[in-house]
Enzyme design. Structure first.
Site, PDB file in Angstrom:
ATOM      1  N   ASP A 348       0.848  11.922  11.725  1.00 47.25           N
ATOM      2  CA  ASP A 348      -0.102  11.154  10.919  1.00 47.25           C
ATOM      3  C   ASP A 348       0.570   9.854  10.470  1.00 47.25           C
ATOM      4  O   ASP A 348       1.790   9.704  10.556  1.00 47.25           O
ATOM      5  CB  ASP A 348      -0.497  12.008   9.698  1.00 47.25           C
ATOM      6  CG  ASP A 348      -1.636  11.391   8.891  1.00 47.25           C
ATOM      7  OD1 ASP A 348      -2.391  10.563   9.442  1.00 47.25           O
ATOM      8  OD2 ASP A 348      -1.774  11.755   7.702  1.00 47.25           O
ATOM      9  N   GLU A 351       0.505   4.378  12.382  1.00 45.28           N
ATOM     10  CA  GLU A 351       0.045   3.044  12.852  1.00 45.28           C
ATOM     11  C   GLU A 351       1.164   2.010  12.844  1.00 45.28           C
ATOM     12  O   GLU A 351       1.097   1.105  13.690  1.00 45.28           O
ATOM     13  CB  GLU A 351      -1.122   2.577  11.970  1.00 45.28           C
ATOM     14  CG  GLU A 351      -2.379   3.405  12.124  1.00 45.28           C
ATOM     15  CD  GLU A 351      -2.265   4.809  11.536  1.00 45.28           C
ATOM     16  OE1 GLU A 351      -1.491   4.968  10.570  1.00 45.28           O
ATOM     17  OE2 GLU A 351      -2.914   5.723  12.051  1.00 45.28           O
ATOM     18  N   ASP A 436      -9.918   9.371   9.113  1.00 41.55           N
ATOM     19  CA  ASP A 436     -10.645   9.727   7.890  1.00 41.55           C
ATOM     20  C   ASP A 436     -12.115   9.348   7.952  1.00 41.55           C
ATOM     21  O   ASP A 436     -12.555   8.363   7.342  1.00 41.55           O
ATOM     22  CB  ASP A 436      -9.972   9.068   6.687  1.00 41.55           C
ATOM     23  CG  ASP A 436      -8.534   9.565   6.533  1.00 41.55           C
ATOM     24  OD1 ASP A 436      -8.173  10.546   7.210  1.00 41.55           O
ATOM     25  OD2 ASP A 436      -7.791   8.969   5.743  1.00 41.55           O
TER      26      ASP A 436
HETATM   27  O1  MIG Z   1      -2.482   9.569   2.625  1.00 38.51           O
HETATM   28  O2  MIG Z   1      -1.809  13.859   4.901  1.00 38.51           O
HETATM   29  O3  MIG Z   1      -5.915  10.878   8.114  1.00 38.51           O
HETATM   30  O4  MIG Z   1      -6.138  13.666   7.852  1.00 38.51           O
HETATM   31  O5  MIG Z   1      -5.167  14.797   5.491  1.00 38.51           O
HETATM   32  C1  MIG Z   1      -3.360  10.215   3.477  1.00 38.51           C
HETATM   33  C2  MIG Z   1      -2.930  13.571   4.153  1.00 38.51           C
HETATM   34  C3  MIG Z   1      -2.587  10.777   4.645  1.00 38.51           C
HETATM   35  C4  MIG Z   1      -4.373  10.822   6.305  1.00 38.51           C
HETATM   36  C5  MIG Z   1      -4.970  11.636   7.399  1.00 38.51           C
HETATM   37  C6  MIG Z   1      -5.601  12.872   6.822  1.00 38.51           C
HETATM   38  C7  MIG Z   1      -4.561  13.652   6.058  1.00 38.51           C
HETATM   39  C8  MIG Z   1      -3.972  12.785   4.956  1.00 38.51           C
HETATM   40  N1  MIG Z   1      -3.372  11.587   5.535  1.00 38.51           N
END
Ligand code: MIG
Length: 714
Positions: A348, A351, A436
């Protein structure tokens, strides 16, 4: 922006070499735009190893195909234009908040964590710079292999032009693929950028997730509910709460004190465990990962210091995954999780997302700042460059590190890696989801064209958060979402912290019963789905296909993007609006059987269909044999589960794909592919490829008005 006055900059000349593939049936013209005296361009991270086998012949002259022109008005901006006829549709470009046809607006590709999934959103998490131009069934793809910011002006003002802007000082390559039919063009594009490996069977099951299950006890309780309520499932996902203050390769000593025991208990329930990781490494002086990383100098740099900025673990560094040694370092670290029994890895924030700095390059910047003013420096095979030159590669290279690390640690197991960010070729490293979204019907609807466009740029293993991530879901929305979600190649229920819990039982028994029934259908469909993954490997075809993939000459099919084809033979047309029980369904030519049973409907026209809460909103084309499995609580016994060959029509065909669902033997022929034919009530099964010793199982042939056990004989 820079000290130099860019308006007086004289455009540097650039070298241009044109080459055409020799052997491929689909023409591929490769254009190299070089800023170096030797004509070279930066090394590609998009290309698959197999692409090196393609042979090109240099073309003399510099007449570009499609009437393309290239300019470089300033040092860090390239402009390409080509005429675009009025009836050309534009597909692809990876992850776009859009209907299927992307034409009529400008699309920026530059990996970005933007939570405002609304009409005005532009850059999203992924950048897949490949557009497919579709005109009367004939297609040409333009794949522009640059991980810098690209902007695709798809004729917003009806001037009949397509313009592409590349914000880069470096050279790059682009490919013109076609003209050919859509499947051939996507086939050729995936020859270049690779095809998705087969997922382990469990990864195709139902994943239950939440941001976050906050303790081992909560995670275990959810797992037990899944089993007690007989909701077929294969994975429980642990979001950042399992980590010790968000630091990669740690476990919270308080919330998840006995982590290994938890994993073991989940395994005993036949649930696999997927854990999240973010790339941000704590910059605290005593953080072991940070110390190890600084010792080896693995981080992206600002001057000669590791770059540091706020992220989840506090002040943080980011590994420079462009470097093979850094990927190896990160990959090895996964032993920490694998040794504790973890089955899959979720990447996650890659980017990469920096807290409070989601748009590091202003949207209106017309030129790049100098290399040393692009957040940080990264190391490419050609030397150091500013991050913006290579930004969209961050997610892809992190996944590559993860993927290769998992292969090192468990050489004959198929890895499962899930990612948010990515670039062309990302399909080689596992699954992705669209970040999201919201618990809105609009996002349920949009998931169809968004996933279709990703599939058309070679990325088949996709899904979105079922039920929606942000905002509070309703039972109605969740039931409707599963009606589509059971066809997502990657199926996960996930939802945000602070939002209403979204497990299937949170809404009462009607919704729970509907979801159970739908998940049973998902598990029935798994042999067919595995066959579709196999087909993708053979041909590059996506799993979710727009109707025009198979019906390119049907002008109505061409406009449809609230329906999809799940492989060639299953048409899915879910309800995507609140308070609705009926919708118009367009069936292309042929006859189509309602999935739930009944007489076939005639295609080439619209039908009004009513879908109840637990109905499967799908049709099967006449002449199809669907290989289905007995529904089961998990994939644990999938390969020995009873197989049902469901026959739609009096003469029908189908394919049955079988392998062990876990090892990488299929890469060396360790699988079976059967060609199935039914004529009258007689089954003829031909083993086209034999490489897997399948365990014995009961096989039942089930057609209109008959049902009997059959043998598949080698
Ligand atoms: O600051 O890990 O898109 O699926 O649950 C948010 C927490 C970071 C973004 C992801 C989301 C995930 C969330 N993350």
């Amino acid at each position: 922006m820079t000290a130099r006055d860019l308006t007086t900059f004289e455009a540097q000349p650039f070298g241009l070499t044109l080459a055409r593939t020799l052997s491929e049936s689909v023409p591929i013209v490769r254009v190299r735009l070089s800023t170096r005296p030797d004509g070279s361009v930066p090394q590609s991270f998009a290309l698959d190893d197999a692409a090196s086998e393609l042979r090109y012949r240099e073309l003399s002259g510099s007449r570009l195909p499609l009437g393309l022109t290239v300019h470089r008005p300033v040092e860090s901006r390239w402009e390409l234009t080509l005429p675009l006829a009025d009836d050309v549709r534009c597909f692809g470009l990876g992850e776009r908040y859009s209907g299927l046809n992307l034409r009529g607006r400008t699309h920026t590709l530059f990996a970005t964590d933007d939570k405002n999934h609304l009409e005005a959103i532009d850059s999203m998490y992924k950048a897949v710079p490949c557009v497919v131009l579709f005109r009367a069934g004939v297609c040409t793809a333009l794949f522009l292999d640059s991980p810098a910011r690209t902007r695709w002006r798809l004729d917003p003002d009806l001037t009949g032009t397509l313009g592409i802007e590349v914000a880069s000082r470096r050279g790059f390559t682009f490919y013109v693929i076609g003209p050919a039919e859509l499947p051939q063009v996507v086939g050729a594009y995936t020859r270049l950028t690779g095809r998705a490996p087969l997922p382990p069977a469990w990864a195709l099951g139902h994943h239950q997730s939440r941001y976050g299950y906050e303790s081992a006890a909560e995670a275990l309780a959810v797992a037990r509910e899944l089993r007690q309520r007989r909701l077929p499932s294969d994975a429980l996902v642990l979001d950042i709460h399992y980590l010790d203050e968000g630091r990669p390769f740690t476990v919270s000593p308080t919330r998840f004190a006995d982590f290994e025991a938890l994993v073991q208990q989940l395994h005993e329930l036949d649930l696999r465990v997927v854990t999240i990781l973010n790339p941000a490494v704590s910059a605290a002086p005593n953080d072991p990962l940070g110390v190890s990383g600084r010792e080896r100098d693995v981080f992206c740099r600002a001057g000669d210091r590791p770059y540091a900025a706020p992220a989840r673990p506090g002040l943080a560094h980011w590994p420079d995954f462009l470097r093979p040694d850094v990927r190896a370092w990160w990959g090895e670290r996964h032993a920490f999780l694998i040794d504790r029994g973890v089955d899959g890895i979720w990447n996650d924030m890659n980017e990469p997302a920096l807290f409070g700095d989601e748009h590091p390059l202003p949207a209106d910047a017309r030129e790049l700042p100098p290399d040393d003013a692009q957040l940080f420096l990264q190391t490419t095979p050609e030397g150091d460059v500013g991050h913006f030159e290579v930004r969209s590669l961050y997610g892809l290279t992190m996944c590559r590190a993860t993927w290769e690390g998992l292969l090192q640690l468990r050489p004959n197991q198929r890895p499962f890696v899930l990612t948010r960010s990515g670039y062309a070729g990302m399909q080689r490293y596992g699954a992705c989801w669209l970040g999201d979204n919201f618990s809105w019907f609009e996002h349920l609807r949009l998931s169809i064209p968004m996933l279709l466009n990703l599939g058309l740029c070679g990325v088949p293993f996709t899904g979105v958060d079922v039920g929606g991530f942000d905002d509070d879901a309703t039972g109605e929305l969740v039931a409707r979402w599963y009606q589509l979600g059971i066809f997502y190649p990657y199926l996960r229920n996930h939802c945000s912290i602070g939002r209403r819990h979204q497990e299937p039982w949170q809404f009462g028994s009607l919704v729970e019963d509907a979801v159970r029934r739908l998940l049973e259908v998902r598990y029935q469909l798994l042999p067919y789905l595995q066959g579709l993954f196999h087909e993708h490997r053979q041909t590059g075809a996506p799993i979710l296909r727009p109707l025009c993939w198979h019906y390119p000459d049907d002008p109505i099919a061409l406009e449809i993007d609230d329906q999809l084809l799940f492989g060639e033979h299953v048409l899915v047309a879910p309800i995507v609006t609140r308070g609705t029980r009926r919708r118009a369904v367009y069936l292309p030519a042929g006859r189509w059987y309602p999935f739930g049973g009944g007489e076939p409907l005639l295609g080439g026209r619209y039908h009004s269909c009513e879908w109840g809460w637990s109905d499967v909103p799908a049709f099967v084309k006449q002449g199809t044999i669907l290989p289905l499995a007995e529904p089961s609580p998990s994939t644990a016994r999938l390969s020995s589960a009873e197989l049902r060959l469901r026959v739609f029509g009096t003469t029908a065909r189908g394919v049955l794909y079988e392998d062990d669902g876990a090892s990488r033997d299929y890469e060396h022929g360790g699988y079976n592919r059967w060609q199935l034919r039914v004529n009258g009530r007689k089954l003829r099964a031909t083993l086209e490829h034999a490489g897997y010793d399948a365990p014995p199982r009961r096989v039942v042939l089930e057609g209109p008005g008959y049902r009997r056990e059959v043998q598949l004989k080698r």
